[in-house]
Design a protein around this motif. Sequence first.
Motif, PDB file in Angstrom:
ATOM      1  N   GLY A  42       0.856  -1.186   0.000  1.00 37.50           N
ATOM      2  CA  GLY A  42       0.000   0.000   0.000  1.00 37.50           C
ATOM      3  C   GLY A  42       0.892   1.236   0.000  1.00 37.50           C
ATOM      4  N   ARG A  43       0.278   2.408   0.142  1.00 33.29           N
ATOM      5  CA  ARG A  43       1.090   3.621   0.103  1.00 33.29           C
ATOM      6  C   ARG A  43       0.541   4.703   1.044  1.00 33.29           C
ATOM      7  NH1 ARG A  43      -2.578   6.402  -0.192  1.00 33.29           N
ATOM      8  NH2 ARG A  43      -3.967   6.949  -1.910  1.00 33.29           N
ATOM      9  N   ILE A  44       1.453   5.616   1.395  1.00 34.13           N
ATOM     10  CA  ILE A  44       1.007   6.872   2.007  1.00 34.13           C
ATOM     11  C   ILE A  44       1.287   7.980   0.998  1.00 34.13           C
ATOM     12  CG2 ILE A  44       1.400   6.166   4.417  1.00 34.13           C
ATOM     13  CD1 ILE A  44       4.053   7.845   4.259  1.00 34.13           C
TER      14      ILE A  44
ATOM     15  N   ALA B 284     -17.989  10.747  -6.661  1.00 32.81           N
ATOM     16  CA  ALA B 284     -17.504  12.109  -6.394  1.00 32.81           C
ATOM     17  C   ALA B 284     -16.095  12.283  -6.961  1.00 32.81           C
ATOM     18  CB  ALA B 284     -17.510  12.376  -4.896  1.00 32.81           C
ATOM     19  N   TYR B 285     -15.307  11.229  -6.871  1.00 30.78           N
ATOM     20  CA  TYR B 285     -13.935  11.283  -7.406  1.00 30.78           C
ATOM     21  C   TYR B 285     -13.982  11.588  -8.910  1.00 30.78           C
ATOM     22  CZ  TYR B 285      -9.126   9.857  -8.385  1.00 30.78           C
ATOM     23  OH  TYR B 285      -7.813   9.844  -8.789  1.00 30.78           O
ATOM     24  N   ASN B 286     -14.802  10.818  -9.624  1.00 34.70           N
ATOM     25  CA  ASN B 286     -14.893  11.027 -11.071  1.00 34.70           C
ATOM     26  C   ASN B 286     -15.431  12.420 -11.391  1.00 34.70           C
ATOM     27  OD1 ASN B 286     -13.890   8.488 -11.478  1.00 34.70           O
ATOM     28  ND2 ASN B 286     -15.867   7.531 -11.942  1.00 34.70           N
TER      29      ASN B 286
ATOM     30  N   MET C 263      -5.694  12.073   3.858  1.00 37.45           N
ATOM     31  CA  MET C 263      -4.774  11.484   2.890  1.00 37.45           C
ATOM     32  C   MET C 263      -5.531  10.628   1.880  1.00 37.45           C
ATOM     33  SD  MET C 263      -1.400   9.300   3.802  1.00 37.45           S
ATOM     34  CE  MET C 263      -2.293   7.770   3.944  1.00 37.45           C
ATOM     35  N   GLY C 264      -5.145  10.721   0.609  1.00 38.47           N
ATOM     36  CA  GLY C 264      -5.772   9.893  -0.421  1.00 38.47           C
ATOM     37  C   GLY C 264      -6.964  10.580  -1.046  1.00 38.47           C
ATOM     38  N   GLY C 265      -7.846   9.784  -1.619  1.00 37.83           N
ATOM     39  CA  GLY C 265      -8.972  10.315  -2.387  1.00 37.83           C
ATOM     40  C   GLY C 265      -9.970  11.092  -1.538  1.00 37.83           C
ATOM     41  N   GLY C 266     -10.115  10.714  -0.278  1.00 40.15           N
ATOM     42  CA  GLY C 266     -10.987  11.465   0.632  1.00 40.15           C
ATOM     43  C   GLY C 266     -12.270  10.745   0.996  1.00 40.15           C
TER      44      GLY C 266
ATOM     45  N   ARG D 299     -11.804   6.652 -12.249  1.00 43.65           N
ATOM     46  CA  ARG D 299     -10.828   7.170 -13.228  1.00 43.65           C
ATOM     47  C   ARG D 299      -9.622   7.761 -12.491  1.00 43.65           C
ATOM     48  NH1 ARG D 299     -13.200  11.419 -16.455  1.00 43.65           N
ATOM     49  NH2 ARG D 299     -11.403  11.128 -17.796  1.00 43.65           N
ATOM     50  N   CYS D 300      -8.941   6.901 -11.764  1.00 40.20           N
ATOM     51  CA  CYS D 300      -7.862   7.371 -10.891  1.00 40.20           C
ATOM     52  C   CYS D 300      -6.634   7.783 -11.690  1.00 40.20           C
ATOM     53  CB  CYS D 300      -7.474   6.250  -9.919  1.00 40.20           C
ATOM     54  SG  CYS D 300      -6.770   4.836 -10.740  1.00 40.20           S
ATOM     55  N   GLY D 301      -5.717   8.466 -11.000  1.00 43.45           N
ATOM     56  CA  GLY D 301      -4.418   8.782 -11.584  1.00 43.45           C
ATOM     57  C   GLY D 301      -3.459   7.619 -11.378  1.00 43.45           C
ATOM     58  N   ILE D 302      -2.155   7.913 -11.519  1.00 44.55           N
ATOM     59  CA  ILE D 302      -1.148   6.839 -11.481  1.00 44.55           C
ATOM     60  C   ILE D 302      -0.449   6.745 -10.116  1.00 44.55           C
ATOM     61  CG2 ILE D 302       0.734   8.315 -12.371  1.00 44.55           C
ATOM     62  CD1 ILE D 302       0.258   4.752 -13.619  1.00 44.55           C
ATOM     63  N   MET D 303      -0.749   7.672  -9.199  1.00 46.67           N
ATOM     64  CA  MET D 303       0.041   7.742  -7.961  1.00 46.67           C
ATOM     65  C   MET D 303       0.115   6.421  -7.185  1.00 46.67           C
ATOM     66  SD  MET D 303      -0.328  10.079  -4.571  1.00 46.67           S
ATOM     67  CE  MET D 303      -2.044   9.786  -4.172  1.00 46.67           C
ATOM     68  N   ASP D 304      -1.038   5.822  -6.922  1.00 49.69           N
ATOM     69  CA  ASP D 304      -1.061   4.679  -6.004  1.00 49.69           C
ATOM     70  C   ASP D 304      -0.265   3.508  -6.567  1.00 49.69           C
ATOM     71  OD1 ASP D 304      -2.817   6.398  -4.859  1.00 49.69           O
ATOM     72  OD2 ASP D 304      -4.601   5.171  -5.180  1.00 49.69           O
ATOM     73  N   GLN D 305      -0.513   3.230  -7.840  1.00 50.24           N
ATOM     74  CA  GLN D 305       0.147   2.086  -8.475  1.00 50.24           C
ATOM     75  C   GLN D 305       1.648   2.350  -8.624  1.00 50.24           C
ATOM     76  OE1 GLN D 305      -2.510   3.756  -9.691  1.00 50.24           O
ATOM     77  NE2 GLN D 305      -4.155   2.296  -9.294  1.00 50.24           N
TER      78      GLN D 305
ATOM     79  N   ILE E 163       2.000  14.797   0.542  1.00 46.17           N
ATOM     80  CA  ILE E 163       1.220  15.951   0.057  1.00 46.17           C
ATOM     81  C   ILE E 163       1.086  15.818  -1.460  1.00 46.17           C
ATOM     82  CG2 ILE E 163       3.176  17.553  -0.294  1.00 46.17           C
ATOM     83  CD1 ILE E 163       1.353  19.729   1.099  1.00 46.17           C
ATOM     84  N   GLY E 164       0.109  16.524  -2.035  1.00 38.64           N
ATOM     85  CA  GLY E 164      -0.122  16.423  -3.482  1.00 38.64           C
ATOM     86  C   GLY E 164      -1.273  15.467  -3.709  1.00 38.64           C
ATOM     87  N   GLU E 165      -2.482  15.962  -3.391  1.00 40.40           N
ATOM     88  CA  GLU E 165      -3.662  15.101  -3.511  1.00 40.40           C
ATOM     89  C   GLU E 165      -4.514  15.595  -4.690  1.00 40.40           C
ATOM     90  OE1 GLU E 165      -3.509  12.049  -2.208  1.00 40.40           O
ATOM     91  OE2 GLU E 165      -3.309  12.856  -0.190  1.00 40.40           O
ATOM     92  N   HIS E 166      -5.047  14.671  -5.457  1.00 34.32           N
ATOM     93  CA  HIS E 166      -5.871  14.976  -6.639  1.00 34.32           C
ATOM     94  C   HIS E 166      -5.079  15.764  -7.695  1.00 34.32           C
ATOM     95  CE1 HIS E 166      -9.664  13.281  -5.199  1.00 34.32           C
ATOM     96  NE2 HIS E 166      -9.199  13.596  -4.013  1.00 34.32           N
ATOM     97  N   THR E 167      -3.776  15.644  -7.628  1.00 32.93           N
ATOM     98  CA  THR E 167      -2.926  16.286  -8.626  1.00 32.93           C
ATOM     99  C   THR E 167      -2.515  15.294  -9.713  1.00 32.93           C
ATOM    100  OG1 THR E 167      -1.167  15.820  -7.059  1.00 32.93           O
ATOM    101  CG2 THR E 167      -1.934  18.095  -7.170  1.00 32.93           C
ATOM    102  N   ASP E 168      -2.531  13.990  -9.387  1.00 34.78           N
ATOM    103  CA  ASP E 168      -1.951  13.020 -10.334  1.00 34.78           C
ATOM    104  C   ASP E 168      -2.702  12.968 -11.660  1.00 34.78           C
ATOM    105  OD1 ASP E 168      -4.091  11.618  -9.183  1.00 34.78           O
ATOM    106  OD2 ASP E 168      -2.956   9.772  -8.804  1.00 34.78           O
ATOM    107  N   TYR E 169      -4.045  12.947 -11.599  1.00 31.18           N
ATOM    108  CA  TYR E 169      -4.798  12.888 -12.866  1.00 31.18           C
ATOM    109  C   TYR E 169      -4.864  14.249 -13.549  1.00 31.18           C
ATOM    110  CZ  TYR E 169      -8.573  14.198  -9.615  1.00 31.18           C
ATOM    111  OH  TYR E 169      -9.332  14.814  -8.654  1.00 31.18           O
ATOM    112  N   ASN E 170      -4.214  15.244 -12.943  1.00 35.76           N
ATOM    113  CA  ASN E 170      -4.083  16.548 -13.584  1.00 35.76           C
ATOM    114  C   ASN E 170      -2.645  16.804 -14.019  1.00 35.76           C
ATOM    115  OD1 ASN E 170      -6.788  17.744 -13.409  1.00 35.76           O
ATOM    116  ND2 ASN E 170      -6.516  17.433 -11.208  1.00 35.76           N
TER     117      ASN E 170
HETATM  118  C1  GLA Z   1      -6.919   8.004  -5.027  1.00 35.75           C
HETATM  119  C2  GLA Z   1      -6.500   7.744  -6.464  1.00 35.75           C
HETATM  120  C3  GLA Z   1      -5.173   8.429  -6.804  1.00 35.75           C
HETATM  121  C4  GLA Z   1      -5.188   9.887  -6.411  1.00 35.75           C
HETATM  122  C5  GLA Z   1      -5.727  10.059  -4.988  1.00 35.75           C
HETATM  123  C6  GLA Z   1      -5.922  11.508  -4.633  1.00 35.75           C
HETATM  124  O1  GLA Z   1      -6.029   7.403  -4.138  1.00 35.75           O
HETATM  125  O2  GLA Z   1      -6.392   6.369  -6.713  1.00 35.75           O
HETATM  126  O3  GLA Z   1      -4.885   8.277  -8.168  1.00 35.75           O
HETATM  127  O4  GLA Z   1      -5.909  10.652  -7.325  1.00 35.75           O
HETATM  128  O5  GLA Z   1      -6.950   9.400  -4.791  1.00 35.75           O
HETATM  129  O6  GLA Z   1      -4.702  12.167  -4.619  1.00 35.75           O
END
Ligand code: GLA
Length: 385
Positions: free
Chosen positions: A27-29, A220-222, A334-337, A166-172, A32-39
């Motif tokens: 998993g991950r922590i 809400a994320y999408n 932390m994370g998507g919220g 439609r998440c970004g790439i951060m977590d993976q 900072i930098g939330e909801h920035t990855d898909y942008n």
């Molecule tokens: C979720 C998503 C990530 C990222 C975060 C918010 O964890 O999977 O891609 O957008 O939310 O930063």
Amino acid sequence: MSLVKQIKDTFLQVFNSDPQIIAKSPGRINVIGEHTDYNNGFVLPAAIDKGVYIGLSAREDDQIELFSIDYNEKYTTDTTSLIFGKELWTNYILGVTRILSKQTDAIKGYNLVVVGDVPLGSGLSSSAALTCATSFSLGKLFNLNLSKLDIAKIGQQTEHEAVGVRCGIMDQFASVFGQDNSLIKLDCRSLEYEYIPIQLEGYEILLLNTNVKHSLASSAYNKRRESCEAAVALVKEKYDEVDSLRDVTLAQLDELVKPVNEEYYQKARFVIQENERLLKATEALKANNITTLGKLLYQAHWALSKEYEVSCEELDFLVDTVSTYPEVAGARMMGGGFGGCTINIVQKGKSKAVIEKLTDLYFNKFSLNLIPIEVSISNGTHEIY
Ligand code: GLA
């Protein structure tokens, strides 16, 4: 019993053999930098010691047999139909398998056992851990020569296609590329990254799980992502070179988005400012300036809560309360919220005191148990044998 031992024992029980491969993806922590990855912005995550373990073996036929230790559940399908089961964990594993099967005809029947110790719904990305562990181990078993980036991207694609987020790439990315004791500063536009040794002199990280996961989270994320894309489209009408919020300035937002749609404006402005906060936080970390780092975390939290609107009462309460504690330098959701954990930067040795002070307050307000989660920063996806 260790999770590896559980995989082995269960494999023997369910499939009457040993797994050919056992792999783990963490998993991950995210500091900072939330909801920035898909942008196309920056993120600052790290892989943790908790993760998902998979045991895997090839079969002679085209059956796929899955067993989840956590759900105590078996699910069977085959390589041609690849039908998902009722529980989401099957979507992740079979979603990965579908993607790989479209890329290659090397995927044959297999037996798989899965177990994990990332608390579900805590915002520590158990799903990225699961998809990355799956593609890594299938890649090994069927000799697919997947690169680390392939594995991360397959995980992200699975989330889009098999789960609808439609998440970004951060977590993976964090799960696959994680490195002991280091944060990863990732530029989600170029995918260039830098390891930053984490040395919070005199401080430690404390995660506090709200123990809630509000159900509107994925829609809400999408929706947030759509607002950001709509803001980009408005700016692009005049500035054609713009492809994402990474290319957009606050002045352009003021000129082209604010007059048209206040909602899009607010969401897009948050993203631009969150990227700026991340860059400042990275400098603060490198200079070991924990006071500045902490302030940036608080700022990020209230912007996520009031502007991006992805927090919830429980998260706000935790951050608000610790902001009055002198031993806490900073905290944020932390994370998507919409639930999950807060990340707190606490003076070394003071975490226990913080937990003690907060537990009753939290229970009295929400009738929920506050769950502290201990993590250490560890290596990314790897084979155990
Ligand atoms: C979720 C998503 C990530 C990222 C975060 C918010 O964890 O999977 O891609 O957008 O939310 O930063």
